[in-house]
Design a protein around this motif. Structure first.
Motif, PDB file in Angstrom:
ATOM      1  N   ALA A   1      -7.640  -0.480   4.008  1.00  0.00           N
ATOM      2  CA  ALA A   1      -7.268   0.341   2.849  1.00  0.00           C
ATOM      3  C   ALA A   1      -8.429   1.230   2.425  1.00  0.00           C
ATOM      4  O   ALA A   1      -8.248   2.425   2.117  1.00  0.00           O
ATOM      5  N   ALA A   2      -9.644   0.666   2.413  1.00  0.00           N
ATOM      6  CA  ALA A   2     -10.818   1.454   2.044  1.00  0.00           C
ATOM      7  C   ALA A   2     -11.119   2.520   3.095  1.00  0.00           C
ATOM      8  O   ALA A   2     -11.504   3.645   2.753  1.00  0.00           O
ATOM      9  N   ILE A   3     -10.946   2.165   4.361  1.00  0.00           N
ATOM     10  CA  ILE A   3     -11.178   3.147   5.434  1.00  0.00           C
ATOM     11  C   ILE A   3     -10.194   4.306   5.312  1.00  0.00           C
ATOM     12  O   ILE A   3     -10.563   5.488   5.448  1.00  0.00           O
ATOM     13  N   LEU A   4      -8.931   4.010   5.028  1.00  0.00           N
ATOM     14  CA  LEU A   4      -7.931   5.063   4.817  1.00  0.00           C
ATOM     15  C   LEU A   4      -8.297   5.937   3.621  1.00  0.00           C
ATOM     16  O   LEU A   4      -8.133   7.161   3.656  1.00  0.00           O
ATOM     17  N   SER A   5      -8.807   5.296   2.569  1.00  0.00           N
ATOM     18  CA  SER A   5      -9.212   6.060   1.381  1.00  0.00           C
ATOM     19  C   SER A   5     -10.386   6.984   1.696  1.00  0.00           C
ATOM     20  O   SER A   5     -10.398   8.148   1.285  1.00  0.00           O
ATOM     21  N   LEU A   6     -11.381   6.464   2.434  1.00  0.00           N
ATOM     22  CA  LEU A   6     -12.534   7.292   2.806  1.00  0.00           C
ATOM     23  C   LEU A   6     -12.134   8.438   3.734  1.00  0.00           C
ATOM     24  O   LEU A   6     -12.733   9.518   3.709  1.00  0.00           O
TER      25      LEU A   6
ATOM     26  N   TRP B   1       0.824  -1.219   0.000  1.00  0.00           N
ATOM     27  CA  TRP B   1       0.000   0.000   0.000  1.00  0.00           C
ATOM     28  C   TRP B   1       0.855   1.266   0.000  1.00  0.00           C
ATOM     29  O   TRP B   1       0.494   2.261  -0.613  1.00  0.00           O
ATOM     30  N   PHE B   2       1.997   1.243   0.661  1.00  0.00           N
ATOM     31  CA  PHE B   2       2.842   2.439   0.767  1.00  0.00           C
ATOM     32  C   PHE B   2       3.358   2.924  -0.585  1.00  0.00           C
ATOM     33  O   PHE B   2       3.750   4.081  -0.724  1.00  0.00           O
ATOM     34  N   PHE B   3       3.320   2.061  -1.595  1.00  0.00           N
ATOM     35  CA  PHE B   3       3.907   2.420  -2.892  1.00  0.00           C
ATOM     36  C   PHE B   3       2.847   2.709  -3.952  1.00  0.00           C
ATOM     37  O   PHE B   3       3.154   2.788  -5.138  1.00  0.00           O
ATOM     38  N   THR B   4       1.596   2.895  -3.531  1.00  0.00           N
ATOM     39  CA  THR B   4       0.501   3.095  -4.496  1.00  0.00           C
ATOM     40  C   THR B   4      -0.024   4.527  -4.466  1.00  0.00           C
ATOM     41  O   THR B   4      -1.221   4.762  -4.620  1.00  0.00           O
ATOM     42  N   GLY B   5       0.858   5.508  -4.293  1.00  0.00           N
ATOM     43  CA  GLY B   5       0.424   6.898  -4.154  1.00  0.00           C
ATOM     44  C   GLY B   5       0.190   7.606  -5.467  1.00  0.00           C
ATOM     45  O   GLY B   5       0.642   8.741  -5.665  1.00  0.00           O
ATOM     46  N   GLY B   6      -0.488   6.996  -6.411  1.00  0.00           N
ATOM     47  CA  GLY B   6      -0.801   7.625  -7.691  1.00  0.00           C
ATOM     48  C   GLY B   6      -1.368   6.601  -8.654  1.00  0.00           C
ATOM     49  O   GLY B   6      -1.472   5.407  -8.346  1.00  0.00           O
ATOM     50  N   GLU B   7      -1.739   7.054  -9.865  1.00  0.00           N
ATOM     51  CA  GLU B   7      -2.316   6.166 -10.867  1.00  0.00           C
ATOM     52  C   GLU B   7      -1.234   5.258 -11.441  1.00  0.00           C
ATOM     53  O   GLU B   7      -0.127   5.699 -11.757  1.00  0.00           O
ATOM     54  N   ASP B   8      -1.540   3.978 -11.576  1.00  0.00           N
ATOM     55  CA  ASP B   8      -0.599   2.977 -12.098  1.00  0.00           C
ATOM     56  C   ASP B   8       0.685   2.924 -11.276  1.00  0.00           C
ATOM     57  O   ASP B   8       1.793   2.822 -11.824  1.00  0.00           O
TER      58      ASP B   8
ATOM     59  N   GLY C   1      -9.407  10.023   3.526  1.00  0.00           N
ATOM     60  CA  GLY C   1      -8.568  10.968   2.789  1.00  0.00           C
ATOM     61  C   GLY C   1      -7.083  10.740   2.943  1.00  0.00           C
ATOM     62  O   GLY C   1      -6.269  11.560   2.495  1.00  0.00           O
ATOM     63  N   ALA C   2      -6.678   9.624   3.565  1.00  0.00           N
ATOM     64  CA  ALA C   2      -5.253   9.316   3.723  1.00  0.00           C
ATOM     65  C   ALA C   2      -4.726   8.686   2.438  1.00  0.00           C
ATOM     66  O   ALA C   2      -5.341   7.768   1.896  1.00  0.00           O
ATOM     67  N   SER C   3      -3.586   9.172   1.949  1.00  0.00           N
ATOM     68  CA  SER C   3      -3.001   8.681   0.702  1.00  0.00           C
ATOM     69  C   SER C   3      -1.652   8.034   0.976  1.00  0.00           C
ATOM     70  O   SER C   3      -0.915   8.468   1.873  1.00  0.00           O
ATOM     71  N   PRO C   4      -1.292   7.009   0.210  1.00  0.00           N
ATOM     72  CA  PRO C   4       0.035   6.402   0.359  1.00  0.00           C
ATOM     73  C   PRO C   4       1.123   7.433   0.064  1.00  0.00           C
ATOM     74  O   PRO C   4       0.959   8.285  -0.813  1.00  0.00           O
TER      75      PRO C   4
END
Length: 675
Positions: free
Chosen positions: A642-647, A216-223, A649-652
């Motif tokens: 991961a979904a809770i972090l996304s909701l 998860w730590f390395f997914t801070g953007g598209e693709d 507003g926390a980003s990798p």
């Protein structure tokens, strides 16, 4: 004297009291089942929204149920507070509850026909994107729809349980395997093995969860992320050939047969390696170069409708063959009974006693009857409620459409349950696809045929699927001396839980991610595929791009041909067993839409299993289900935080992306401010 752990059949339990049916459904069993249902519903939903391939989770449910209750009862026993021992009947109740609940996550259509109704999927499918042919998803009507259609199938098949289990002695391989597992776990030898299996499951669960957290730590953007590593090069990556480090699908690959995994990989090579690159060269000739690639009027249309053609060819073939097989089996059974009666007109049983196992199992199976009038009354009452409610939720599907579905559904439910007992193969989704084509073409595109077809699919799938699942459970109950009443009640409780939990799980994913985005984390491929089927039925072949019809016809008959060849080889070629190498048509079709990345994951799982079996086949058979279940559960459950972090507003913090040398040089030049 032979030890109990090594005894066969019911002899190992000769000193164990069988509790009455009401005491088989304990409070601790219900609570444990509900908690495990949450876990398994989440896993099935995630699989629905990724590739749609869902392995059998019966073994995992039985093993986890045993582990939880055994730990609880051991703790109470050590404290001197244990009142009731943990029985195999209670274990069977838990397994039935959990599997029936997670089964609703599949038959509810959250990743297929219901999702196909949504405006988002409708916008991706050219044609039929009109108000009458789409429906906004909301929890209210989804709860109502599931509750009125999911219970009818339970009552459709109950009166036939004695005929299926005792008269025809159908094997129901999954139900039998589950019963053997439960019986084994409750012997001393099985309990020792179960401890080791649970330990391995826990370790693989923790490792899988930790690895998903690390990714998860390395997914801070598209693709971005480790999963985008171009395993076979950037060009292969652009054609969706890469290993995406998914523990879930490595675990799924360890459970699925070798043939399925190899067929998936072969389908990816044929489509993304050969067919789609060739069609892309026809851009501007077969389809407009101005149309985006994601449109069904572009190359995407060939991907979707070719996959649909193969699925329909495979589904129709199996439906027809299953009907023929059921009819042949019933006729043969009748003729054998008639011949036996002619030879023995007094109808005296030549072997009245049978073996002790059969005697005891039959005694307990017949002990707690479910009156036929209850089943008939329940079916009629629930069908009437469903007809009124479904036609209200979906005005495009008239009351007489639903009535006709319920008139024919018991016949198909019987055929599916009977065929499942012979082959362990439920064709619920295939009957649903047939319903889509029939009712969408009957209603027509102008009158909302797309929604009508998708809704009728839900009604048909719910009846046919729950009927075969219930009969599997009756077989498990028969072999574990569990009461038919406790099986039926646990199935009802599990179905109710599934109807409640599945929409909530769907809503959780829906709010955290974009479901149905072909380029996203959860492409939910069957949403577009099922809507494409409904569009094809409602609008006809005019909805297809140029030459797509010819291609679809070729692959439709290719699927039929593959099945014919395999069935002929199974019947007439036994020396070399060549049929083992004939690919599965349905598995071939799935990568046509998605690509080969998940097929590579699953083949890695097959490779692990193959090497393990070569080294020690006995240990592989004992421990692979536990290892695979842990991998699936750990990776899947990471989606919750991961979904809770996304909701929230926390980003990798990091974006790991792989670029070609030329592109990287341009990026470096741009960042350095050079020309």
């Amino acid at each position: 004297m032979e030890e109990e752990g090594h005894m066969k059949g019911e002899e190992a339990f000769r000193r164990t009291r069988v509790p009455p049916w009401i005491k088989q459904i304990t409070l601790r069993a219900v609570i444990t089942s509900f908690v495990l249902s949450l876990v398994f519903n989440f896993i099935v939903c995630k699989l629905n929204f990724t590739t749609g391939i869902i392995p059998s989770l019966n073994v995992a449910a039985g093993l986890l149920g045993f582990a939880v209750i055994k730990a609880y009862t051991t703790l109470l026993n050590n404290c001197g507070l244990l009142r009731e021992p943990f029985t195999r009947q209670e274990n069977t109740v838990i397994q039935t509850f959990v599997v029936s609940s997670s089964g609703i996550a599949f038959s509810s259509g959250m990743g297929s026909y219901l999702l196909g109704m949504s405006p988002y999927i409708a916008a991706q499918v050219d044609g039929g994107n009109t108000p009458i042919n789409r429906k906004s998803l909301s929890l209210g009507w989804m709860f109502g729809f599931l509750f009125v259609v999911s219970f009818v199938g339970l009552f459709s098949i109950v009166p036939l349980r004695k005929m299926m289990i005792l008269k025809y002695k159908l094997t129901y391989p999954s139900g039998t395997a589950t019963a053997l597992l439960v019986n084994s776990l409750h012997t001393p030898k099985g309990a020792k093995l179960a401890k080791k299996q649970v330990a391995l499951l826990f370790k693989s669960f923790c490792g899988s969860f930790a690895f998903a957290f690390f990714q998860w730590f390395f997914t801070g953007g598209e693709d971005c992320g480790i999963s985008t590593f171009p395993t076979f090069g950037l060009q292969a990556y652009s054609k969706k050939f890469y290993f995406d480090f998914s523990s879930t699908y490595v675990g799924v690959g360890m459970i699925c047969p070798y043939l399925i995994n190899v067929s998936l990989l072969l389908g990816a090579i044929i489509s993304w390696g050969i067919l789609w690159p060739w069609i892309e060269h026809k851009k501007g000739i077969w389809y407009s170069a101005e149309i985006p690639a994601s449109s069904l009027s572009s190359v995407q249309g060939y991907r979707v409708f070719t996959a649909i053609a193969m699925m329909l060819g495979d589904g129709l073939y199996h439906c027809v063959i299953m009907l023929i097989r059921v009819a042949y089996s019933l006729i043969t059974e009748y003729l054998e009974k008639k011949e036996s009666f002619d030879q023995n007109p007094d109808n005296v049983d030549q072997n009245p006693s049978g073996d002790l196992d059969t005697q005891r199992r039959t005694e307990y199976f017949l002990k707690d009857q479910i009156p036929s009038w209850v089943a008939f009354t329940g079916y009629v009452v629930l069908a009437v409620i469903s007809i009124i409610t479904v036609s209200h939720i979906f005005p495009q599907l008239k009351w007489y459409h639903v009535l006709i579905t319920y008139l024919f559904a018991p016949i198909l439910a019987f055929c599916n349950a009977y065929g499942c007992g012979l082959t362990d193969w439920s064709l619920a989704s295939n009957y649903g696809k047939v319903a889509i084509i029939i009712f969408s073409s009957w209603v027509g595109i102008e009158n909302g045929g797309i929604i009508a077809g998708l809704a009728s699919c839900g009604v048909m799938m719910s009846i046919v699927s729950t009927a075969s699942d219930l009969m599997q459970d009756f077989k498990t109950g028969y072999l574990t001396l569990s009461s038919p009443r406790s099986m039926f009640v646990s199935q009802v409780l599990g179905t109710a839980t599934g109807c409640l939990v599945s929409p909530l799980m769907f809503w959780f994913f829906h709010k955290a991610y974009t479901l149905g985005d072909p380029q996203g984390s959860y492409p939910a491929p069957y949403g577009e595929v099922y809507r494409g089927m409904a569009l094809l039925g409602a609008k006809g072949f005019s909805s297809l791009p140029k030459h797509c019809l010819q291609l679809a016809i070729v692959f439709f008959f290719l699927a039929v041909f593959i099945n014919i060849v395999r069935d002929l080889l199974v019947r007439y070629e036994t020396k070399y067993r060549i049929y083992r190498f004939v690919p599965n048509a349905m598995a071939l079709a799935i990568p046509f839409y998605l690509g080969g990345y998940f097929a590579i994951d699953m083949c890695i799982g097959s490779l692990i299993l193959f090497l393990w079996e070569k080294r020690n086949k006995s240990k592989a058979n004992d421990y692979v289900p536990a290892l695979a279940s842990g991998l699936i559960c750990g990776d899947s459950l990471w989606s919750v935080p991961a979904a809770i972090l996304s909701l929230a507003g926390a980003s990798p913090p990091i974006c790991m992306k792989f670029l070609s040398r030329a592109v990287n040089k341009k990026v470096d030049t741009f960042l350095s401010g050079g020309p």
